[in-house]
Design a protein around this motif. Structure first.
Motif, PDB file in Angstrom:
ATOM      1  N   ILE A  20      -4.080  -6.990  -3.974  1.00 22.04           N
ATOM      2  CA  ILE A  20      -3.134  -6.746  -2.874  1.00 22.04           C
ATOM      3  C   ILE A  20      -3.789  -7.158  -1.551  1.00 22.04           C
ATOM      4  O   ILE A  20      -3.166  -7.834  -0.716  1.00 22.04           O
ATOM      5  N   ASP A  21      -5.053  -6.767  -1.351  1.00 18.76           N
ATOM      6  CA  ASP A  21      -5.753  -7.118  -0.105  1.00 18.76           C
ATOM      7  C   ASP A  21      -5.759  -8.636   0.094  1.00 18.76           C
ATOM      8  O   ASP A  21      -5.505  -9.134   1.199  1.00 18.76           O
ATOM      9  N   VAL A  42       2.303  -3.001  -8.832  1.00 17.15           N
ATOM     10  CA  VAL A  42       2.648  -3.221  -7.414  1.00 17.15           C
ATOM     11  C   VAL A  42       2.007  -4.528  -6.921  1.00 17.15           C
ATOM     12  O   VAL A  42       2.639  -5.324  -6.215  1.00 17.15           O
ATOM     13  N   ALA A  43       0.766  -4.767  -7.334  1.00 20.90           N
ATOM     14  CA  ALA A  43       0.070  -5.992  -6.896  1.00 20.90           C
ATOM     15  C   ALA A  43       0.796  -7.235  -7.407  1.00 20.90           C
ATOM     16  O   ALA A  43       1.023  -8.194  -6.656  1.00 20.90           O
ATOM     17  N   TYR A  53       0.847  -1.208   0.000  1.00 16.41           N
ATOM     18  CA  TYR A  53       0.000   0.000   0.000  1.00 16.41           C
ATOM     19  C   TYR A  53       0.879   1.254   0.000  1.00 16.41           C
ATOM     20  O   TYR A  53       0.599   2.227  -0.692  1.00 16.41           O
ATOM     21  N   VAL A  54       1.936   1.202   0.781  1.00 19.72           N
ATOM     22  CA  VAL A  54       2.892   2.317   0.816  1.00 19.72           C
ATOM     23  C   VAL A  54       3.590   2.420  -0.537  1.00 19.72           C
ATOM     24  O   VAL A  54       3.789   3.511  -1.082  1.00 19.72           O
ATOM     25  N   ARG A  55       3.908   1.267  -1.090  1.00 22.25           N
ATOM     26  CA  ARG A  55       4.619   1.267  -2.381  1.00 22.25           C
ATOM     27  C   ARG A  55       3.757   1.877  -3.494  1.00 22.25           C
ATOM     28  O   ARG A  55       4.272   2.539  -4.387  1.00 22.25           O
ATOM     29  N   ASP A  93       4.843 -11.803  -6.327  1.00 20.23           N
ATOM     30  CA  ASP A  93       6.201 -12.370  -6.413  1.00 20.23           C
ATOM     31  C   ASP A  93       6.875 -12.389  -5.043  1.00 20.23           C
ATOM     32  O   ASP A  93       7.574 -13.339  -4.699  1.00 20.23           O
ATOM     33  N   PHE A  94       6.660 -11.331  -4.280  1.00 17.04           N
ATOM     34  CA  PHE A  94       7.360 -11.136  -3.004  1.00 17.04           C
ATOM     35  C   PHE A  94       6.807 -12.041  -1.893  1.00 17.04           C
ATOM     36  O   PHE A  94       7.565 -12.710  -1.188  1.00 17.04           O
TER      37      PHE A  94
END
Ligand SMILES: N[C@@H](CCC(=O)N[C@@H](CS)C(=O)NCC(=O)O)C(=O)O
Length: 210
Positions: A102-103, A163-164, A11-13, A169-170
């Protein structure tokens, strides 16, 4: 202006990538979102990052709201969300769906950090289903290989989806590429943008570099 957040938070990213793409300067203070200091909770009772501290006004929370505020500071021609018309709603719709991915991945990450005996397979499966459905939707939307999702112009939808996908990947798996090859091809140049390479979570090695 100061953005408060952690370097691992997607979210910050979202906000950091947005700031870089529009060329807006903003101080950054790194904090541990899971052990927030009392001083942070005082200005951000919501207890989540990102938090945008503004110079003369109240702080703002929620990544999409922060991006909306930052957009309002820019001249119309530099904005990354169309001002009106159907393209505006398409961008905001895809931004919402990418945020949903992302959520889902973040919920799975939190669940998987619990001791195995207390993890809920119902939660894990529900969120996995959400991720798979969203990947299928985005795979379809880039089948014709556009560089950008809406009207082939760069928008917040592209940034948030990027970002999502890198958050998958992360924290999840890079295996999403096998079920979404067009999306993988769409994402490859996005991942190489300086705004992405300069905001990678510490210690993260992109699968392409392995
Ligand atoms: N909907 C929020 C979500 C923010 C969020 O969940 N941030 C996480 C970090 S990834 C957090 O601060 N978690 C701390 C907590 O839930 O206590 C947004 O878009 O900004």
């Amino acid at each position: 202006m100061k953005l408060i957040g952690s370097e691992t938070s997607p979210y910050v990213r979202k906000v950091r990538v947005y700031l870089g793409e529009v060329g807006m300067g903003c101080d950054f203070e790194s904090v541990d979102a899971w052990k927030p200091a009392a001083s942070l909770l005082e200005i951000a009772p919501i207890g989540k990052v990102p938090v945008l501290v503004r110079n003369q006004s109240d702080p703002l929370y929620e990544s999409n709201l922060i991006i909306e505020y930052l957009e309002s500071l820019l001249p119309v021609e530099k904005r990354l969300v169309p001002a009106s018309g159907e393209h505006r709603w398409q961008v905001l719709r895809l931004q919402a769906l990418a945020t949903g991915m992302i959520d889902a991945a973040a919920t799975r990450t939190v669940e998987l950090r619990k001791p195995p005996a207390t993890q809920s397979s119902v939660v894990l499966d529900r969120e996995l289903g959400r991720i798979e459905r969203l990947l299928a939707l985005f795979e379809k939307s880039v089948e014709s290989r556009p560089a950008y999702l809406v009207d082939n112009k760069k928008s917040t939808a592209d940034l948030v989806l990027g970002v999502a996908l890198q958050y998958l990947d992360f924290r999840h798996t890079p295996e999403w590429r096998s079920s979404a090859p067009s999306l993988a091809a769409w994402f490859a140049p996005i991942a190489l943008r300086p705004t992405f390479t300069s905001t990678q979570p510490p210690g993260f090695v992109p699968p392409s570099a392995l």
